[in-house]
Design an enzyme around this catalytic site. Structure first.
Site, PDB file in Angstrom:
ATOM      1  N   LYS A  63       0.840  -1.205   0.000  1.00  0.00           N
ATOM      2  CA  LYS A  63       0.000   0.000   0.000  1.00  0.00           C
ATOM      3  C   LYS A  63       0.873   1.251   0.000  1.00  0.00           C
ATOM      4  O   LYS A  63       0.592   2.221  -0.702  1.00  0.00           O
ATOM      5  CB  LYS A  63      -0.958  -0.027   1.205  1.00  0.00           C
ATOM      6  N   GLN A 107      -4.349  -1.760   9.498  1.00  0.00           N
ATOM      7  CA  GLN A 107      -4.272  -3.075   8.849  1.00  0.00           C
ATOM      8  C   GLN A 107      -4.903  -4.146   9.740  1.00  0.00           C
ATOM      9  O   GLN A 107      -4.590  -4.232  10.930  1.00  0.00           O
ATOM     10  CB  GLN A 107      -2.793  -3.429   8.586  1.00  0.00           C
ATOM     11  N   ASP A 130     -10.586   3.278   4.150  1.00  0.00           N
ATOM     12  CA  ASP A 130     -10.722   1.827   3.999  1.00  0.00           C
ATOM     13  C   ASP A 130     -12.152   1.375   4.305  1.00  0.00           C
ATOM     14  O   ASP A 130     -12.457   0.186   4.247  1.00  0.00           O
ATOM     15  CB  ASP A 130      -9.729   1.138   4.951  1.00  0.00           C
TER      16      ASP A 130
END
Ligand code: NAP
Length: 292
Positions: A63, A107, A130
């Site tokens: 990422k 994450q 996200d």
């Protein structure tokens, strides 16, 4: 003399995410440039990694690499495995208050004792690139503009690219996680599909799958969906990503019956990260008052 049997060519059936993901990243790079020209500010994505899970380390690296490629700034936060929920929430709150950070990605999975939901909810909705907060999911369910969860948003773009007719189609989603199955089902409902959402308690799964014009597999079990379960000429999207680069669908069997199918790898995966880049650039534009 023996003649080799011609191999059946199924390439026309593949829904590749690779080329489309490149296009999405190019669009994001153009938006980053526009933001820089208008404001002098470079959009920044903060990635937060707790512990040293091998797959999570690779995902966050990937990422950050994609950020750099499109001209954004990656900010790397790494916390030890023994971190508490409170410490992690504190870190997210610092990033939330930092005007130089435009997107926050925690994450997951995070180590078990941490209250993942408490950490996600500390992300302000405008930096939730996200799509993990309950506020974002609420907006997605209602069909309001949102920085949606990246995997289902990427799948919707892929279905659009391949001109898959959603209106009135029966779409079956296997999996009901807050980041994949649930928002996926909502997006399909909002696109006027008729949706059946299946999970581990669903009875007669094979029969339900056999009635699906569109199947989205998000189970997390290698080759779980058998080729002979699926309806002939249906569209198969395999969001699964299991050890050994294997999806949730038995690809070799399924491609014989499907009209379109995503490969693993090279289908949904590239679209997820590209969508994250696009949403971070878009979040920065909104925060900095740069109109499209
Ligand atoms: P998850 O949170 O573990 O959810 C799995 C879902 O599958 C659950 O809703 C579970 O039902 C359901 N399920 C499990 N066994 C089942 C069965 N026998 N029959 C029907 N349903 C069953 O997983 P996730 O985070 O949504 O991820 C799903 C898959 O997508 C994984 O392979 C993951 O690696 C992949 N993924 C890929 C990307 C990408 O970018 N390509 C991104 C995210 C995730 P219950 O709710 O009843 O337990």
């Amino acid at each position: 003399m023996t003649t080799a049997q011609p191999q059946s060519d199924h390439s026309a059936k593949l829904m590749s995410g690779v080329a489309l993901a490149k296009r999405v990243r190019d669009e994001a790079a153009a938006e980053v440039k526009r933001i820089q020209e208008a404001t002098g500010v470079t959009p920044c994505l903060a990635t937060v990694l707790v512990g040293d899970d091998a797959a999570s380390v690779i995902y966050t690296q990937m990422k950050r690499k994609r950020c750099v490629e499109i001209g954004m700034l990656p900010k790397r936060i790494e916390l030890p495995r023994e971190s508490t929920t409170q410490q992690l929430v504190g870190e997210v709150e610092r990033l939330a208050a930092d005007p130089n950070v435009h997107g926050i990605l925690v994450q997951h999975p995070v180590p078990a004792p941490i209250d993942k939901r408490a950490v996600f909810e500390a992300i302000p909705v405008e930096k939730d690139v996200d799509g993990v907060t309950s506020a974002t999911l609420g907006r997605v369910i209602l069909g309001l503009p949102a920085l949606a969860s990246c995997t289902p948003a990427g799948i919707m773009r892929l279905l659009d690219e391949y001109k898959v007719l959603l209106v009135g189609a029966h779409a079956v989603v296997i999996g009901r996680s807050p980041i994949l199955g649930r928002p996926m089902a909502s997006m399909l409902i909002n696109a006027h599909a008729t949706v059946t959402l299946c999970h581990s308690h669903t009875r007669n799964l094979a029969k339900i799958i056999g009635d699906a014009d569109i199947l989205i597999a998000a189970v997390g079990k290698p080759r779980f969906v058998q080729g002979d379960w699926i309806k002939k000429a249906s569209v198969i999207v395999d969001a699964g990503y299991n050890k050994g680069n294997v999806g949730d669908v038995d690809f070799d069997q399924a491609i014989e019956r499907a009209s379109l199918i995503t490969p693993v790898p090279g289908g949904v995966g590239p679209m997820t990260i590209a969508t994250l880049m696009a949403q971070t650039a878009h979040a920065a534009a909104l925060q900095l008052g740069v109109s499209a």
